[in-house]
Scaffold this motif. Structure first.
Motif: not given
Length: 320
Positions: A159-168
């Protein structure tokens, strides 16, 4: 920086402008300083706050608290360790938020929630520990402004920021304020960088997602141009290297089309052992004899006027 010795003592050094070293001052130090003499079992360092657990399961915190990341309800910085709660077995510190896991496998969070990194469905700041998941959590990790956790069934959540795809999760939306399942099973360990994530599977394979401008995903690429600068927004297998799923021989100057079809999102890389003389139609320029096209289903990559006088083998690599 924090470190823990075998005698259970906690030591710290470096920036102390918010009291994050816990030595009773706001003065930085360039030598290790003893903070707690014994009984410490686990430590975590955020951007300007620190957490530790004692052998009795008590959670302690010190440092920056403007977003409530210490969980003491005040929002005021403190330069001495302060007891927050009990029954804690694991901790993680993000940029300005904190996570902890209790012995009953419940997940708790506090601090900055401006992009949903606490996973409580809201946005803002939380100044006291808040229950996020009631049971079944076995591991936690905190990135810059996002959070990961692992459940007993081997599923990975984020959960949270996924601006750069970090949540997948493959989403184009900037953030999510509720836990999302990323991988359904077989995950055994997790780690979060500032804006990238890593995890291990039960077969020993290493996977990554998120920002890759410095090569932090380890997939052989440096992604430096928008929109590829986020690296990948779905999990990408890093080790062991994916095996070829489609190949063809190119013996002369020609147009060659490869098509790969998959039921899941994936990364497709067209690789060759010899130089290609031209670019790929509609895809980024060749980088060290390879190009990556990221997509979902029925993916087609076309090589236009490839030059390979001696013949050679070309492969499409597909990773989930």
């Amino acid at each position: 920086s924090l470190f823990l010795k075998s005698d259970g003592s906690l030591w710290a050094m470096g920036d102390n402008g918010s009291g994050q070293l816990g030595d009773g001052t706001f003065n930085s130090t360039n030598r290790p300083e003893l903070i707690v003499a014994s009984g410490v079992t686990n430590i975590a360092a955020g951007a300007s706050h620190s957490l530790f657990i004692k052998s009795d399961g008590s959670l302690w915190a010190m440092g920056g608290n403007s977003d409530g990341q210490l969980g003491d309800g005040t929002g005021i910085n403190t330069n001495r360790p302060e007891q927050i709660t009990n029954g804690v077995v694991a901790i993680a510190a993000g940029l300005s938020h904190s996570l902890f896991l209790k012995s009953d496998h419940s997940l708790w969070a506090m601090g900055d929630d401006s992009v949903g990194q606490l996973g409580d469905g809201g946005y803002g700041q939380i100044y006291r520990p808040e229950l996020i998941v009631t049971n079944g959590v076995v591991a936690i990790a905190a990135g810059g402004q996002f959070s990961l956790f692992l459940k007993t069934d081997g599923s990975l959540w984020a959960m949270g920021d996924r601006t750069y795809g970090q949540l997948g999760d493959g989403s184009a939306n900037y953030f999510t304020n509720r836990p999302e399942q990323i991988v359904a099973s077989n995950v055994t360990a997790i780690a979060a960088g500032y804006i990238h994530s890593l995890f291990l599977k039960s077969d020993g394979s290493l996977w990554g997602m998120g920002y890759n401008i410095y090569g932090e995903l380890g997939d052989g690429f440096i992604d430096t141009s928008y929109p590829a600068d986020f690296g990948t927004d779905i999990p990408e297998q890093i080790l062991p290297l994916p095996q070829p799923v489609l190949s063809s021989v190119l013996s002369s100057r020609t147009n060659l089309q490869f098509t790969a079809t998959t039921g899941f999102g994936g990364n497709f890389s067209l690789l060759t052992g010899t130089n290609l003389g031209t670019s790929l139609s509609q895809w980024p320029p060749l980088r060290t004899n390879s190009v990556t096209a990221r997509g979902t289903n029925n993916y087609s990559v076309t090589v236009t006027n490839a030059v390979n006088p001696g013949g050679g083998q070309f492969y499409i690599l597909q990773s989930q």
